[in-house]
Scaffold this active site. Structure first.
Site, mmCIF file in Angstrom:
data_model
loop_
_atom_site.group_PDB
_atom_site.id
_atom_site.type_symbol
_atom_site.label_atom_id
_atom_site.label_comp_id
_atom_site.label_asym_id
_atom_site.label_seq_id
_atom_site.Cartn_x
_atom_site.Cartn_y
_atom_site.Cartn_z
ATOM 1 N N LYS A 297 3.788 6.063 -24.196
ATOM 2 C CA LYS A 297 2.586 5.725 -24.962
ATOM 3 C C LYS A 297 1.669 4.817 -24.140
ATOM 4 O O LYS A 297 0.474 5.091 -24.007
ATOM 5 C CB LYS A 297 2.973 5.010 -26.276
ATOM 6 C CG LYS A 297 1.789 4.693 -27.143
ATOM 7 C CD LYS A 297 2.071 3.638 -28.174
ATOM 8 C CE LYS A 297 1.971 2.260 -27.589
ATOM 9 N NZ LYS A 297 2.236 1.168 -28.507
ATOM 10 N N ASP B 48 1.377 6.898 -30.926
ATOM 11 C CA ASP B 48 2.052 5.698 -31.413
ATOM 12 C C ASP B 48 2.565 5.960 -32.827
ATOM 13 O O ASP B 48 2.527 7.096 -33.313
ATOM 14 C CB ASP B 48 1.115 4.472 -31.351
ATOM 15 C CG ASP B 48 -0.010 4.563 -32.380
ATOM 16 O OD1 ASP B 48 -0.117 5.593 -33.071
ATOM 17 O OD2 ASP B 48 -0.782 3.590 -32.488
#
Ligand code: SF4
Length: 218
Positions: free
Chosen positions: A131, A149
């Site tokens: 991420k 996320d």
């Protein structure tokens, strides 16, 4: 007959996903902001510090931190205890200080002092997951990337946009379906939707894609 119906459903699905993403882009047209940075290095450090901490608190810390450690060389050289004291208010300061020091050392030794520009290289850095790597590519290098996320995962699952629940698979599903120029904005709009409207306790009255939602509404 069942097979024909299944095939029809499968071919209609991408169109539906694109329609929902379009709705989210209309509701959240602005780019995601939060962390203050002026280089890929600064965004990387700020993102590591943002674990379990608010963006505004991270910004208040990085202002001083980047004066003392303006680049990876300086961060690698900064005394560990001093670094811990600088970042204490972000929480988990000992662990984060350790990760930042190792990360800076690796950028200096392995990448000649430059933050790498690929996911595969970025995730070699201590403290950097997929991420964070995609956030750096999307926001600092402005290259197509699709950060996933917890907000993206929650909204995508409630709207039935993806089949998998694994972030890496969610990223793959979206990047296979969306044109490259939409990746960053689509991820931004999902994140904003998850932060503002489709929260753990969702505010469905304000949701522009409510009509497509299969989640049991509160
Ligand atoms: S209708 Fe509610 S649960 Fe469904 S996506 Fe919108 S905010 Fe989330």
């Amino acid at each position: 007959v069942q097979n024909i119906q299944d095939r029809r459903l499968a071919s209609a699905r991408p169109r539906l996903v694109l329609k929902i993403i379009k709705g989210l882009l209309n509701q959240h047209p602005q780019r995601l902001t939060g962390l203050t940075f002026s280089s890929p290095y600064q965004l990387l450090v700020a993102t590591v510090l943002s674990a379990q901490c608010t963006d505004s608190r991270v910004n208040s810390v990085t202002k001083t931190l980047f004066e003392d450690a303006p680049d990876p060389h300086a961060l690698a050289a900064i005394p560990r205890t001093y670094l811990e004291s600088l970042i204490r208010v972000t929480g988990l300061h000992r662990r984060k200080a350790g990760l930042l020091k190792k990360m800076a050392e690796m950028i200096v030794k392995r990448f000649n002092g430059k933050v790498p520009k690929t996911v595969d290289e970025l995730i070699e850095l201590p403290g950097v997951g997929r991420k964070t790597a995609n956030v750096v590519l999307a926001q600092a290098y402005e290259t197509p990337a699709f950060p996933v996320d917890r907000h993206v995962a929650r909204v995508a699952s409630r709207l039935n946009l993806v089949i998998s629940e694994r972030p890496v698979e969610i990223e793959k599903e979206f990047t296979n379906l969306l044109p490259k120029h939409q990746w960053v904005q689509a991820s931004d709009s999902l994140i904003q939707h998850g932060r503002k409207i489709c929260r753990p306790l969702p505010i469905c009255d304000r949701c522009c894609v409510k009509v497509f939602c299969t989640y049991p509404l509160p």
